[in-house]
Design a protein around this motif. Structure first.
Motif: not given
Length: 183
Positions: A67-84
């Motif tokens: 799981a750590n190996e998989a997670a280390r490979s993720i590259s993407m910018p942060g982003f906003d989320v919203g729930f209404d």
């Protein structure tokens, strides 16, 4: 016969403190309005599940390493989320989750879900990867059903995701790993 206690391991992203407080307030008002009896999830346990890693007796080092190996490979910018919106999901009996849903930032959540799923497959965790994904935050479980209804917008910036250890029968989450999203 003694019941086995399982350790659930999963990837998630969590609301910041302000959003968690808002979610808790929405849950409390929904409980009061609909006479729900379910216990609110602790603010520190609120999350959006991205992918399960599995349920085990104890913490399997090899799976956590994968799981750590998989997670280390993720590259993407942060982003906003919203729930209404608040609503009950299917479930059964006492186990109907009352959740927050919405649409702000959900394309980015789906992208993170997809990228993480692909990374998990590459490291051998393919059995627990699910293609379907409905972004939501579970607030409590109850036997009563609440129809979809609007609630005040809860918004936060997703800056990281975590690997969570949730011991069955306990209302707590332990973070086994944390990965920041770039930018």
């Amino acid at each position: 016969m003694e019941l086995r206690r399982l350790d659930n391991i999963f990837f998630a992203t969590c609301p910041d403190e302000a959003a968690a407080a808002q979610i808790h307030d929405i849950a409390k008002s929904t409980v009061a309005e609909f006479g729900l009896r379910g216990r609110l999830l602790d603010r520190l346990c609120l999350h959006i599940t991205l992918h399960g890693v599995g349920e085990y007796e104890g913490l399997p080092r090899s799976r956590i390493a994968q799981a750590n190996e998989a997670a280390r490979s993720i590259s993407m910018p942060g982003f906003d989320v919203g729930f209404d919106r608040a609503m009950s999901f299917g479930g059964n009996g006492q186990n109907r989750p009352l959740v927050l849903s919405g649409s702000v930032g959900h394309a980015e959540l789906r992208r993170l879900h997809r990228l993480l799923g692909e990374a998990m497959r590459r490291v051998g965790l393919w059995r627990t990867v699910r293609s379907s994904f409905t972004p939501h935050v579970t607030m409590l479980y109850d036997s009563r059903t609440v129809a979809e209804r609007p609630v005040p917008l809860v918004r936060w910036t997703v800056r990281e995701f975590v690997l969570v250890h949730s011991p069955q029968g306990h209302s707590r989450h332990n973070h086994l790993g944390r990965w920041e999203l770039a930018g």
